[in-house]
Design an enzyme around this catalytic site. Structure first.
Site, PDB file in Angstrom:
ATOM      1  N   SER A 193       0.839  -1.204   0.000  1.00 17.50           N
ATOM      2  CA  SER A 193       0.000   0.000   0.000  1.00 17.50           C
ATOM      3  C   SER A 193       0.870   1.247   0.000  1.00 17.50           C
ATOM      4  CB  SER A 193      -0.833  -0.024   1.273  1.00 17.50           C
ATOM      5  OG  SER A 193      -1.454   1.210   1.497  1.00 17.50           O
ATOM      6  N   TYR A 201      -1.708  -1.107  10.891  1.00 12.49           N
ATOM      7  CA  TYR A 201      -1.994  -1.615   9.539  1.00 12.49           C
ATOM      8  C   TYR A 201      -0.803  -1.339   8.617  1.00 12.49           C
ATOM      9  CZ  TYR A 201      -3.502  -1.823   4.739  1.00 12.49           C
ATOM     10  OH  TYR A 201      -3.539  -2.097   3.387  1.00 12.49           O
ATOM     11  N   LYS A 250       2.102  -3.914   6.742  1.00 18.79           N
ATOM     12  CA  LYS A 250       2.466  -3.979   5.315  1.00 18.79           C
ATOM     13  C   LYS A 250       3.982  -3.800   5.155  1.00 18.79           C
ATOM     14  CE  LYS A 250      -1.389  -4.824   3.442  1.00 18.79           C
ATOM     15  NZ  LYS A 250      -1.608  -6.083   2.746  1.00 18.79           N
TER      16      LYS A 250
HETATM   17  P1  NAD Z   1     -10.780  -7.201   1.071  1.00 21.72           P
HETATM   18  O1  NAD Z   1     -10.988  -7.245   2.544  1.00 21.72           O
HETATM   19  O2  NAD Z   1     -11.962  -7.008   0.191  1.00 21.72           O
HETATM   20  O3  NAD Z   1     -10.000  -8.510   0.579  1.00 21.72           O
HETATM   21  C1  NAD Z   1      -9.114  -9.222   1.394  1.00 21.72           C
HETATM   22  C2  NAD Z   1      -9.537 -10.680   1.341  1.00 21.72           C
HETATM   23  O4  NAD Z   1      -8.641 -11.457   2.130  1.00 21.72           O
HETATM   24  C3  NAD Z   1     -10.943 -10.897   1.900  1.00 21.72           C
HETATM   25  O5  NAD Z   1     -11.679 -11.705   1.014  1.00 21.72           O
HETATM   26  C4  NAD Z   1     -10.700 -11.622   3.224  1.00 21.72           C
HETATM   27  O6  NAD Z   1     -11.769 -12.491   3.555  1.00 21.72           O
HETATM   28  C5  NAD Z   1      -9.400 -12.344   2.943  1.00 21.72           C
HETATM   29  N1  NAD Z   1      -8.589 -12.631   4.135  1.00 21.72           N
HETATM   30  C6  NAD Z   1      -8.211 -11.765   5.113  1.00 21.72           C
HETATM   31  N2  NAD Z   1      -7.459 -12.395   6.028  1.00 21.72           N
HETATM   32  C7  NAD Z   1      -7.348 -13.688   5.616  1.00 21.72           C
HETATM   33  C8  NAD Z   1      -6.701 -14.827   6.137  1.00 21.72           C
HETATM   34  N3  NAD Z   1      -6.043 -14.796   7.302  1.00 21.72           N
HETATM   35  N4  NAD Z   1      -6.776 -15.988   5.452  1.00 21.72           N
HETATM   36  C9  NAD Z   1      -7.467 -16.058   4.273  1.00 21.72           C
HETATM   37  N5  NAD Z   1      -8.104 -15.008   3.752  1.00 21.72           N
HETATM   38  C10 NAD Z   1      -8.053 -13.839   4.404  1.00 21.72           C
HETATM   39  O7  NAD Z   1      -9.694  -6.060   0.791  1.00 21.72           O
HETATM   40  P2  NAD Z   1      -9.170  -5.468  -0.576  1.00 21.72           P
HETATM   41  O8  NAD Z   1      -9.556  -4.043  -0.618  1.00 21.72           O
HETATM   42  O9  NAD Z   1      -9.519  -6.355  -1.696  1.00 21.72           O
HETATM   43  O10 NAD Z   1      -7.613  -5.508  -0.292  1.00 21.72           O
HETATM   44  C11 NAD Z   1      -6.798  -6.575  -0.718  1.00 21.72           C
HETATM   45  C12 NAD Z   1      -5.383  -6.338  -0.217  1.00 21.72           C
HETATM   46  O11 NAD Z   1      -4.917  -5.098  -0.702  1.00 21.72           O
HETATM   47  C13 NAD Z   1      -5.255  -6.256   1.297  1.00 21.72           C
HETATM   48  O12 NAD Z   1      -4.086  -6.931   1.689  1.00 21.72           O
HETATM   49  C14 NAD Z   1      -5.155  -4.792   1.584  1.00 21.72           C
HETATM   50  O13 NAD Z   1      -4.410  -4.517   2.740  1.00 21.72           O
HETATM   51  C15 NAD Z   1      -4.415  -4.289   0.348  1.00 21.72           C
HETATM   52  N6  NAD Z   1      -4.707  -2.887   0.046  1.00 21.72           N
HETATM   53  C16 NAD Z   1      -5.992  -2.472  -0.066  1.00 21.72           C
HETATM   54  C17 NAD Z   1      -6.263  -1.123  -0.335  1.00 21.72           C
HETATM   55  C18 NAD Z   1      -7.677  -0.620  -0.403  1.00 21.72           C
HETATM   56  O14 NAD Z   1      -7.893   0.581  -0.218  1.00 21.72           O
HETATM   57  N7  NAD Z   1      -8.666  -1.450  -0.696  1.00 21.72           N
HETATM   58  C19 NAD Z   1      -5.194  -0.222  -0.512  1.00 21.72           C
HETATM   59  C20 NAD Z   1      -3.895  -0.702  -0.423  1.00 21.72           C
HETATM   60  C21 NAD Z   1      -3.662  -2.042  -0.144  1.00 21.72           C
HETATM   61  C1  WQD Z   2      -9.368   9.603   1.106  1.00 20.37           C
HETATM   62  C2  WQD Z   2      -9.548  11.105   1.309  1.00 20.37           C
HETATM   63  C3  WQD Z   2      -9.694  11.710   3.617  1.00 20.37           C
HETATM   64  C4  WQD Z   2     -13.460   9.621   4.372  1.00 20.37           C
HETATM   65  C5  WQD Z   2      -6.733   4.634   3.197  1.00 20.37           C
HETATM   66  C6  WQD Z   2      -5.657   3.930   3.965  1.00 20.37           C
HETATM   67  C7  WQD Z   2      -4.597   3.449   3.024  1.00 20.37           C
HETATM   68  C8  WQD Z   2      -5.196   2.607   1.889  1.00 20.37           C
HETATM   69  C9  WQD Z   2      -6.341   3.298   1.219  1.00 20.37           C
HETATM   70  C10 WQD Z   2      -5.079   0.301   2.463  1.00 20.37           C
HETATM   71  C11 WQD Z   2      -8.713  11.668   2.459  1.00 20.37           C
HETATM   72  C12 WQD Z   2     -10.995  12.012   2.912  1.00 20.37           C
HETATM   73  C13 WQD Z   2     -12.324  10.142   3.801  1.00 20.37           C
HETATM   74  C14 WQD Z   2     -14.511  10.504   4.752  1.00 20.37           C
HETATM   75  C15 WQD Z   2     -13.195  12.340   3.937  1.00 20.37           C
HETATM   76  N1  WQD Z   2      -5.730   1.369   2.363  1.00 20.37           N
HETATM   77  N2  WQD Z   2     -12.199  11.479   3.583  1.00 20.37           N
HETATM   78  N3  WQD Z   2     -14.319  11.841   4.518  1.00 20.37           N
HETATM   79  O1  WQD Z   2      -6.962   7.645   3.972  1.00 20.37           O
HETATM   80  O2  WQD Z   2      -6.149   8.023   1.606  1.00 20.37           O
HETATM   81  O3  WQD Z   2      -6.178   5.761   2.524  1.00 20.37           O
HETATM   82  O4  WQD Z   2      -7.283   3.727   2.214  1.00 20.37           O
HETATM   83  O5  WQD Z   2      -3.907   0.135   2.283  1.00 20.37           O
HETATM   84  O6  WQD Z   2      -3.712   2.724   3.788  1.00 20.37           O
HETATM   85  O7  WQD Z   2      -5.101   4.829   4.905  1.00 20.37           O
HETATM   86  O8  WQD Z   2      -8.308   6.815   1.984  1.00 20.37           O
HETATM   87  O9  WQD Z   2     -10.678   6.842   1.359  1.00 20.37           O
HETATM   88  O10 WQD Z   2     -10.062   6.952   3.796  1.00 20.37           O
HETATM   89  O11 WQD Z   2      -9.601   8.917   2.342  1.00 20.37           O
HETATM   90  O12 WQD Z   2     -13.091  13.555   3.748  1.00 20.37           O
HETATM   91  O13 WQD Z   2     -15.565  10.107   5.292  1.00 20.37           O
HETATM   92  O14 WQD Z   2     -10.907  11.344   1.677  1.00 20.37           O
HETATM   93  O15 WQD Z   2      -9.396  12.709   4.560  1.00 20.37           O
HETATM   94  O16 WQD Z   2      -8.321  12.937   2.090  1.00 20.37           O
HETATM   95  P1  WQD Z   2      -6.851   7.179   2.583  1.00 20.37           P
HETATM   96  P2  WQD Z   2      -9.733   7.315   2.392  1.00 20.37           P
END
Ligand code: NAD
Ligand code: WQD
Length: 340
Positions: free
Chosen positions: A127, A151, A155
């Site tokens: 991330s 979190y 990562k």
């Molecule tokens: P998500 O929660 O929809 O998908 C994650 C999946 O992993 C889920 O289906 C969950 O059931 C499964 N899971 C979690 N822990 C598990 C375990 N111990 N064993 C087996 N399965 C497990 O989330 P997503 O948004 O699809 O994110 C996928 C990956 O990307 C995550 O690792 C997340 O940290 C990373 N990521 C997400 C975002 C975002 O904003 N969505 C941003 C950056 C990184």
């Molecule tokens: C986006 C923008 C908020 C909610 C997070 C995690 C990051 C990654 C992606 C997993 C910001 C603003 C938000 C609301 C708002 N996840 N906001 N009102 O914080 O950039 O990233 O998700 O890896 O690790 O930190 O994403 O969607 O929460 O916020 O004004 O109700 O929207 O301040 O500027 P963020 P977000």
């Protein structure tokens, strides 16, 4: 075409399901392993409807090495795409051990089974959170890393473990993908993001305001040093992101030596919260009521990617803009008002 199987860990989730779609339509054979802690089997059923292909699925936790081992024994996996992780920053502050156990211990457990079966090609979901407060914009992969919540720390720890694994054994090929802000949904309106509780992320929050499930959006901070005072992020369409995984997998399959390599998956373009609200109003035809409130603790003013490395090395580029992200997010929301 590939006759070998790719294991998609966490493949029933939001980004995982979109990636499964792109891999299936590109001719990859996949197996999905997920404990369904944050997803539903319905996403896989819909993938089958969309692609006309049955998906082998195992409801298994990655920390349950015996069960993971049995899945590896059954298939000759060529590679693993690892999405399995918990992803709520706020929850990680309240339950750090849950996050370290699931995300870090879980990844170690998975890596050990991969090592045992000599499966050494891995695409990992990292991330942009690992960049902490960016010192430069756009952010290149070489930027310093630092995190302020469990979190993000989980990562970064997994990234460091992967660096060491690749250093110790040059047979490992690891594409570490740092996602910026994934958003939007599949064009079909059949797969998308399905948050269990009130969403933390802005995109699903706005969607639920637009559909009338939530009353109004709180905009966190209107006094940042940005174009309009609100936070700026790099929103990337989940289909573009999924295609980035396909490109990474193709790269691992074709390149002779790659070791551990990080790639930013972002558009390179920053969008403010007010710009996002505007784009969503245009896409949905709905008014999004909002209030500007205090900044959210831990938020940075602006964060957007320098995606040059992924463009050059993976041959990948995000194609879909913020309007398309909002149109697809809205279609998903309207078609599935209560999720899957
Ligand atoms: P998500 O929660 O929809 O998908 C994650 C999946 O992993 C889920 O289906 C969950 O059931 C499964 N899971 C979690 N822990 C598990 C375990 N111990 N064993 C087996 N399965 C497990 O989330 P997503 O948004 O699809 O994110 C996928 C990956 O990307 C995550 O690792 C997340 O940290 C990373 N990521 C997400 C975002 C975002 O904003 N969505 C941003 C950056 C990184
Ligand atoms: C986006 C923008 C908020 C909610 C997070 C995690 C990051 C990654 C992606 C997993 C910001 C603003 C938000 C609301 C708002 N996840 N906001 N009102 O914080 O950039 O990233 O998700 O890896 O690790 O930190 O994403 O969607 O929460 O916020 O004004 O109700 O929207 O301040 O500027 P963020 P977000």
């Amino acid at each position: 075409m590939n006759s070998e199987f790719v294991l998609i860990v966490g493949g029933a989730g939001y980004i995982g399901a979109h990636t499964c779609f792109e891999l299936l339509v590109s001719g990859y054979n996949i197996v999905v392993l997920d404990n369904l802690s944050n997803s539903q089997k319905e996403s896989l059923k819909r993938l089958s409807t969309l692609t006309g292909k049955e998906i082998d699925f195992y409801e298994v936790d990655i920390r349950d090495s015996r069960s993971v081992d049995l899945v590896f024994e059954k298939y000759g996996f060529s590679s693993v795409v690892h999405f399995a992780g918990l992803k709520s920053v706020g929850e990680s502050n309240s339950f750090p051990l849950k996050y370290y156990d699931n995300n870090v211990s879980g990844s170690i457990s998975l890596l050990k089974v991969m090592d045992k079966y000599n499966v050494k090609k891995l695409v990992f979901s990292s991330s942009a959170t690992v960049y902490g407060t960016p010192k430069e914009l756009p952010i290149p992969e070489t930027a310093p890393t630092s995190t302020i919540n469990p979190y993000g720390q989980s990562k970064l720890l997994v990234e460091k473990i992967l660096v060491d694994v690749a250093k110790a054994d040059p047979d490992w090929k690891i594409a570490n993908l740092r996602y910026f802000n994934p958003a939007g949904a599949h064009f079909s309106g059949l797969i998308g993001e399905d948050p269990k509780d009130i969403p933390n992320n802005i995109m699903p929050y706005i969607s639920q305001v637009a559909v009338g499930k939530l009353e109004k959006l709180s905009v966190f901070g209107g006094d940042y040093d940005t174009v309009d005072g609100t936070g700026v992020r790099d929103y990337i369409h989940v289909t573009d992101l999924a295609k980035g995984h396909l490109a990474a997998l193709n790269y691992l399959n074709s390149s002779q030596e790659c070791g551990f390599s990080s790639f930013n998956l972002g558009t390179g373009k920053g969008v403010s919260v007010l710009e996002l609200i505007n784009a969503f109003e245009k896409a949905s035809g709905k008014n999004i009521p909002f209030n500007i409130v205090a900044r959210r603790q831990g938020d940075v003013a602006a964060c957007y990617a320098d995606p040059t490395k992924a463009n050059k090395v993976l041959g990948w580029k995000a194609e879909l803009d913020i309007d398309r992200i909002c149109q697809d997010a809205w279609r998903w929301q309207v078609n599935n008002p209560t999720g899957y």
